[in-house]
Design a protein around this motif. Structure first.
Motif, PDB file in Angstrom:
ATOM      1  N   HIS A   1       0.812  -1.221   0.000  1.00 47.46           N
ATOM      2  CA  HIS A   1       0.000   0.000   0.000  1.00 47.46           C
ATOM      3  C   HIS A   1       0.849   1.277   0.000  1.00 47.46           C
ATOM      4  O   HIS A   1       0.416   2.307  -0.480  1.00 47.46           O
ATOM      5  CB  HIS A   1      -1.004   0.005   1.171  1.00 47.46           C
ATOM      6  CG  HIS A   1      -0.380   0.144   2.518  1.00 47.46           C
ATOM      7  ND1 HIS A   1       0.113  -0.911   3.231  1.00 47.46           N
ATOM      8  CD2 HIS A   1      -0.167   1.243   3.299  1.00 47.46           C
ATOM      9  CE1 HIS A   1       0.600  -0.482   4.387  1.00 47.46           C
ATOM     10  NE2 HIS A   1       0.451   0.823   4.450  1.00 47.46           N
ATOM     11  N   ASP A   2       2.076   1.184   0.520  1.00 54.25           N
ATOM     12  CA  ASP A   2       2.926   2.391   0.550  1.00 54.25           C
ATOM     13  C   ASP A   2       3.965   2.411  -0.566  1.00 54.25           C
ATOM     14  O   ASP A   2       4.946   3.163  -0.488  1.00 54.25           O
ATOM     15  CB  ASP A   2       3.622   2.500   1.919  1.00 54.25           C
ATOM     16  CG  ASP A   2       2.717   3.161   2.946  1.00 54.25           C
ATOM     17  OD1 ASP A   2       1.768   3.880   2.531  1.00 54.25           O
ATOM     18  OD2 ASP A   2       2.940   2.965   4.153  1.00 54.25           O
TER      19      ASP A   2
ATOM     20  N   HIS B   1       1.890   9.902  -2.163  1.00 56.81           N
ATOM     21  CA  HIS B   1       2.280   8.492  -2.346  1.00 56.81           C
ATOM     22  C   HIS B   1       1.145   7.545  -2.760  1.00 56.81           C
ATOM     23  O   HIS B   1       1.396   6.614  -3.522  1.00 56.81           O
ATOM     24  CB  HIS B   1       3.073   7.958  -1.133  1.00 56.81           C
ATOM     25  CG  HIS B   1       2.250   7.582   0.047  1.00 56.81           C
ATOM     26  ND1 HIS B   1       1.859   8.478   0.998  1.00 56.81           N
ATOM     27  CD2 HIS B   1       1.725   6.376   0.428  1.00 56.81           C
ATOM     28  CE1 HIS B   1       1.148   7.854   1.924  1.00 56.81           C
ATOM     29  NE2 HIS B   1       1.044   6.570   1.602  1.00 56.81           N
TER      30      HIS B   1
ATOM     31  N   HIS C   1      -6.085   4.146   0.156  1.00 58.06           N
ATOM     32  CA  HIS C   1      -5.827   3.742   1.547  1.00 58.06           C
ATOM     33  C   HIS C   1      -5.697   4.912   2.530  1.00 58.06           C
ATOM     34  O   HIS C   1      -5.694   4.694   3.740  1.00 58.06           O
ATOM     35  CB  HIS C   1      -4.636   2.771   1.642  1.00 58.06           C
ATOM     36  CG  HIS C   1      -3.276   3.418   1.621  1.00 58.06           C
ATOM     37  ND1 HIS C   1      -2.616   3.722   0.459  1.00 58.06           N
ATOM     38  CD2 HIS C   1      -2.447   3.813   2.624  1.00 58.06           C
ATOM     39  CE1 HIS C   1      -1.440   4.268   0.740  1.00 58.06           C
ATOM     40  NE2 HIS C   1      -1.321   4.339   2.051  1.00 58.06           N
ATOM     41  N   HIS C   2      -5.606   6.133   2.014  1.00 59.00           N
ATOM     42  CA  HIS C   2      -5.635   7.290   2.940  1.00 59.00           C
ATOM     43  C   HIS C   2      -6.931   8.080   2.841  1.00 59.00           C
ATOM     44  O   HIS C   2      -7.038   9.172   3.402  1.00 59.00           O
ATOM     45  CB  HIS C   2      -4.436   8.213   2.709  1.00 59.00           C
ATOM     46  CG  HIS C   2      -3.182   7.701   3.348  1.00 59.00           C
ATOM     47  ND1 HIS C   2      -2.957   7.711   4.717  1.00 59.00           N
ATOM     48  CD2 HIS C   2      -2.083   7.115   2.800  1.00 59.00           C
ATOM     49  CE1 HIS C   2      -1.783   7.170   4.984  1.00 59.00           C
ATOM     50  NE2 HIS C   2      -1.225   6.791   3.826  1.00 59.00           N
TER      51      HIS C   2
ATOM     52  N   ASP D   1      -3.793   0.198   8.766  1.00 62.69           N
ATOM     53  CA  ASP D   1      -2.639   1.093   8.597  1.00 62.69           C
ATOM     54  C   ASP D   1      -2.471   2.004   9.814  1.00 62.69           C
ATOM     55  O   ASP D   1      -1.383   2.121  10.389  1.00 62.69           O
ATOM     56  CB  ASP D   1      -2.871   1.915   7.313  1.00 62.69           C
ATOM     57  CG  ASP D   1      -1.648   2.718   6.903  1.00 62.69           C
ATOM     58  OD1 ASP D   1      -0.535   2.409   7.382  1.00 62.69           O
ATOM     59  OD2 ASP D   1      -1.812   3.649   6.084  1.00 62.69           O
TER      60      ASP D   1
END
Ligand SMILES: [Fe+2]
Length: 350
Positions: free
Chosen positions: A217-218, A246, A270-271, A299
């Motif tokens: 994910h990162d 990112h 994801h953020h 996360d």
């Protein structure tokens, strides 16, 4: 004609009758037709002949001293494959005929024996047996083909999955070698996200997609200078803006790969936050993929519970408190509830 006789010669028929004259008559008729004939005078005698011989057809009297012809035929059907049977009987009894057909006898011939009825009945029976055998072979062949193809397709799918897994693990390692502070972060997030997905009874497909997306994910952080990633203390607004790129960078790297899961979109989202306060697109609730809502909770919990460049670990209790406080606000309430239960009731640990 010669050819036809040779073919017929290969057919072996066992004649069972306690009356020698009948055996003789039938043997003569059928041998004239080119069949190979063996005879037996009783069911016991027939059992001995059946051992070690291969017959295509048994022609058996019904009423014999000792075991009856029907019992003999039942035994034959039970023990030998692909033998056809015709019964020979002194009485033309329809109810008896029904019993015979029920156990699989093809036909019956009534005494006194007529040459043409024996020949017709035998030819019919052998023909029907051939048809049934070739049907059976065809069906078996089809079944085998389907089984073989399914097996090879499954193993191909399995190999493909393993390849994808391997590629994703490699990408994850690449990110982590550049950024030692988050080394292991993605793996732990992936493990927690997978456990939440399992608890939420997502399909096996979705569970795997959640796990694999969690693992990378990162990925987009590879475009952020290492010194910003590992900077102790507060980030400047510009530095933070760089970091906020990112998810998009990860999406851009992954978007053209045809994964069987929406990996690129999960990385992109994801953020995002449940109430629309996240980035990069500020989408909310069901507009965020469920798997992305799961990864975002995993996360945050992992990030708070582990050591960061700018602070030591705050511990799992603080992490759970943070998501609990914001359940239904920034975090999906169902995902949050399941995540808290995993740690508090089901003994989940990183
Ligand atoms: Fe991230």
């Amino acid at each position: 004609m010669m050819q036809a006789n040779q073919t017929k010669n290969r057919k072996s028929i066992l004649i069972v009758d306690d009356e020698e004259s009948i055996r003789q008559v039938m043997q003569n008729i059928l041998e004239m037709e080119g069949y190979h004939i063996e005879t037996a005078s009783s069911a016991d005698d027939a059992r001995v002949r059946l051992e070690g011989n291969s017959f295509q057809l048994i022609l058996s009297d019904i009423n014999m001293p000792g075991e009856s012809g029907l019992d003999l035929v039942r035994y034959v059907f039970d023990k030998y494959d692909n033998i056809a049977a015709i019964m020979v009987t002194a009485v033309d009894d329809p109810s008896l005929a029904e019993a015979m057909f029920e156990i699989g006898v093809y036909d019956y011939i009534t005494k006194p024996i007529s040459r043409s009825s024996v020949i017709i009945s035998v030819k019919n029976a052998l023909h029907r047996r051939e048809l049934e055998l070739s049907n059976k072979n065809y069906r078996d062949g089809l079944e085998k083909m389907v089984t073989d193809r399914t097996t090879s397709l499954q193993s191909l799918m399995h190999q493909l999955r393993e390849t994808i897994d391997g590629v994703i693990q490699t990408i994850a390692l690449t990110v982590e070698t550049r950024d030692p502070y988050t080394a292991g972060h993605q793996r732990r997030v992936a493990n927690l996200a997978r456990a939440i997905a399992v608890e939420m009874k997502l399909s096996n497909e979705s569970v795997e997609g959640t796990y694999l997306a969690g693992l990378i994910h990162d990925l987009g952080k590879i475009s952020i200078p290492a010194e910003i990633l590992s900077k102790p203390g507060r980030l400047t607004v510009n530095e933070f803006n760089l970091i906020k790129d990112h998810p998009r960078t990860g999406f851009d790297i992954l978007k053209d790969i045809k994964f069987p899961w929406p990996i690129a979109n999960l990385v992109l989202q994801h953020h995002e936050r449940y109430d629309g306060s996240g980035y990069p697109n500020g989408i909310s609730k069901d507009d965020i993929l469920l798997e992305a809502r799961i990864i975002s909770v995993a996360d945050v919990v992992e990030a708070i519970a582990s050591h960061r460049p700018y602070r030591p670990s705050l511990g799992i209790d603080i992490a759970l408190e943070e998501i609990s406080k914001n359940a239904g606000i920034t975090y999906d309430p169902d995902v949050t509830k399941i995540c808290i239960e995993l740690f508090k009731k089901k003994g989940f640990t990183f």
